[in-house]
Write a protein that holds these residues in place. Sequence first.
Motif, short mmCIF file in Angstrom:
data_model
loop_
_atom_site.label_atom_id
_atom_site.label_comp_id
_atom_site.label_asym_id
_atom_site.label_seq_id
_atom_site.Cartn_x
_atom_site.Cartn_y
_atom_site.Cartn_z
N THR A 73 0.83 -1.20 0.00
CA THR A 73 0.00 0.00 0.00
C THR A 73 0.86 1.25 0.00
O THR A 73 0.56 2.23 -0.70
CB THR A 73 -0.93 0.00 1.23
N ALA A 74 1.95 1.24 0.78
CA ALA A 74 2.87 2.38 0.80
C ALA A 74 3.48 2.60 -0.58
O ALA A 74 3.64 3.75 -1.04
CB ALA A 74 3.98 2.16 1.83
N LEU A 75 3.82 1.52 -1.28
CA LEU A 75 4.37 1.62 -2.63
C LEU A 75 3.34 2.26 -3.57
O LEU A 75 3.68 3.13 -4.39
CB LEU A 75 4.77 0.24 -3.13
N ALA A 76 2.07 1.84 -3.44
CA ALA A 76 1.02 2.40 -4.29
C ALA A 76 0.81 3.89 -3.99
O ALA A 76 0.61 4.70 -4.92
CB ALA A 76 -0.28 1.63 -4.08
N LEU A 77 0.86 4.26 -2.71
CA LEU A 77 0.68 5.66 -2.35
C LEU A 77 1.83 6.52 -2.87
O LEU A 77 1.63 7.66 -3.30
CB LEU A 77 0.56 5.80 -0.83
N GLU A 78 3.05 5.98 -2.83
CA GLU A 78 4.18 6.73 -3.38
C GLU A 78 4.04 6.88 -4.90
O GLU A 78 4.38 7.92 -5.45
CB GLU A 78 5.50 6.03 -3.04
N TRP A 79 3.56 5.82 -5.55
CA TRP A 79 3.35 5.90 -7.00
C TRP A 79 2.34 7.00 -7.31
O TRP A 79 2.51 7.77 -8.26
CB TRP A 79 2.85 4.55 -7.51
N ARG A 80 1.32 7.12 -6.45
CA ARG A 80 0.33 8.18 -6.62
C ARG A 80 0.97 9.57 -6.45
O ARG A 80 0.53 10.54 -7.07
CB ARG A 80 -0.80 7.99 -5.61
N GLU A 81 2.02 9.64 -5.61
CA GLU A 81 2.72 10.91 -5.40
C GLU A 81 3.75 11.19 -6.48
O GLU A 81 4.44 12.21 -6.44
CB GLU A 81 3.41 10.90 -4.03
N GLY A 82 3.87 10.30 -7.47
CA GLY A 82 4.78 10.54 -8.59
C GLY A 82 6.09 9.80 -8.52
O GLY A 82 6.96 9.98 -9.38
N VAL A 83 6.28 8.94 -7.49
CA VAL A 83 7.52 8.16 -7.38
C VAL A 83 7.44 6.95 -8.30
O VAL A 83 6.43 6.24 -8.32
CB VAL A 83 7.75 7.69 -5.93
N THR A 84 8.49 6.70 -9.08
CA THR A 84 8.51 5.58 -10.02
C THR A 84 8.44 4.25 -9.28
O THR A 84 9.08 4.07 -8.23
CB THR A 84 9.80 5.61 -10.86
N VAL A 85 7.67 3.31 -9.81
CA VAL A 85 7.55 1.98 -9.22
C VAL A 85 8.41 1.01 -10.00
O VAL A 85 8.34 0.94 -11.23
CB VAL A 85 6.08 1.51 -9.23
N SER A 86 9.26 0.26 -9.30
CA SER A 86 10.12 -0.74 -9.92
C SER A 86 9.41 -2.09 -9.93
O SER A 86 8.92 -2.55 -8.90
CB SER A 86 11.44 -0.85 -9.15
N PHE A 87 9.36 -2.73 -11.09
CA PHE A 87 8.72 -4.04 -11.17
C PHE A 87 9.43 -5.09 -10.31
O PHE A 87 8.77 -5.84 -9.58
CB PHE A 87 8.66 -4.51 -12.63
N PRO A 88 10.78 -5.17 -10.34
CA PRO A 88 11.45 -6.14 -9.44
C PRO A 88 11.13 -5.88 -7.97
O PRO A 88 10.93 -6.82 -7.19
CB PRO A 88 12.94 -5.93 -9.74
N ALA A 89 11.09 -4.59 -7.57
CA ALA A 89 10.78 -4.29 -6.17
C ALA A 89 9.35 -4.70 -5.83
O ALA A 89 9.08 -5.22 -4.74
CB ALA A 89 10.97 -2.80 -5.91
N LEU A 90 8.43 -4.47 -6.76
CA LEU A 90 7.04 -4.85 -6.54
C LEU A 90 6.89 -6.36 -6.38
O LEU A 90 6.20 -6.85 -5.48
CB LEU A 90 6.17 -4.35 -7.70
N VAL A 91 7.57 -7.11 -7.26
CA VAL A 91 7.54 -8.58 -7.16
C VAL A 91 8.14 -9.06 -5.84
O VAL A 91 7.59 -9.93 -5.16
CB VAL A 91 8.30 -9.21 -8.35
N ALA A 92 9.26 -8.45 -5.44
CA ALA A 92 9.92 -8.85 -4.19
C ALA A 92 9.02 -8.56 -2.99
O ALA A 92 8.95 -9.37 -2.05
CB ALA A 92 11.26 -8.12 -4.05
N ILE A 93 8.33 -7.41 -2.99
CA ILE A 93 7.43 -7.09 -1.89
C ILE A 93 6.28 -8.10 -1.83
O ILE A 93 5.91 -8.57 -0.75
CB ILE A 93 6.86 -5.66 -2.04
N CYS A 94 5.73 -8.45 -2.97
CA CYS A 94 4.64 -9.43 -3.00
C CYS A 94 5.10 -10.79 -2.47
O CYS A 94 4.39 -11.44 -1.69
CB CYS A 94 4.09 -9.57 -4.42
N LEU A 95 6.30 -11.22 -2.89
CA LEU A 95 6.83 -12.50 -2.40
C LEU A 95 7.10 -12.44 -0.90
O LEU A 95 6.86 -13.41 -0.18
CB LEU A 95 8.12 -12.84 -3.15
N GLN A 96 7.61 -11.31 -0.44
CA GLN A 96 7.86 -11.17 0.99
C GLN A 96 6.57 -11.22 1.78
O GLN A 96 6.49 -11.86 2.83
CB GLN A 96 8.61 -9.87 1.29
N CYS A 97 5.53 -10.56 1.29
CA CYS A 97 4.23 -10.60 1.95
C CYS A 97 3.71 -12.02 2.03
O CYS A 97 3.17 -12.45 3.06
CB CYS A 97 3.24 -9.72 1.21
N ALA A 98 3.89 -12.77 0.94
CA ALA A 98 3.45 -14.17 0.93
C ALA A 98 4.20 -14.98 1.98
O ALA A 98 3.61 -15.81 2.70
CB ALA A 98 3.65 -14.78 -0.45
#
Length: 329
Positions: free
Chosen positions: A254-279
Amino acid sequence: MPALNYGYVLVYILVTAYSAVFVNIKFTEVSAILITFSTFFVCWFVFLTANRARLGALVALWRSEKRSYLMVNIATLLSWMGMFSALKLVNAPVQTVVYMSIIPLVTVVLGGEWRRLSALTRLAVGVIGVLGMVVAYTHPSMADFAINRQFGGVLLALGAGACGAVFIVSSSALQKRHSLSTNDLICIRLPILLLFTGAISLPELVRVFSLEFVGKALFLSAVAVMVPVWMLQQSITKIGGVRTSVLIPLVPITALALEWREGVTVSFPALVAICLQCAAIMWTSLSLARARQAVAAAPTGTPAGAPTQASSTVPVTAQPVTEVGALKG
């Protein structure tokens, strides 16, 4: 179970993620120490007022639990100072995911549970930590920082998470011995933090004091501490600790999505890693919950070292594996 009961944990996820982004983006003009003092001074005043009937009992308890009180206070000070300091060096999703990555490992080790976990659960705990580092160093914002700033931010987040785990273990033991409430724990955990940060930040407070600053401090205290504490407790009451713990790892996403809304670039590898970590965190939460249920159902004479015995000092059914979750008591 009404679907509306999940609204409590949903609000918790949103406000916790937003508070991290808020500090990172909106509080750039003041130090981490002043942020910590102003935020928790408001929080402590509110909870002292709400818990005024218990203050005499808590002072009396201090006489017999001085060591535990000191441990809880120092862990609180180092954890929150480290968290806010890390947010000054790295972005909110990086801080949140690194902070969270170390808590399960330190908690199960301090709680004496590591050897009792299954091999798969131990692997999941290790994966949580590794993926936290992957997220940190693949997040696009890290490219804008010097190496020493990257290292400092990650190290502070790790230290803050480790201290958060110390608080979880120590406060859980104290709470069980004396049946302390959420309000009780918040009242006893903040004095040293406020004395330390207040003394250091006093000159800066005089310099930056304004209605705008007071407004930000009040808002941050509400969204970072008071609302999450209440929502988390309500979620545990309404849907149970296991479901709550399984959903809490959605905070960094959610923090990543909120930062993306603020204009911060989202990295696909970072997004995948966060999802795997959450799992991995969700798997660990469920595994610890099942282990605790197995212990509760085991015959009285079951040997302490039996494979099914994985009783947790900080069971997920009673204590989500996040520092803020530990506030619930």
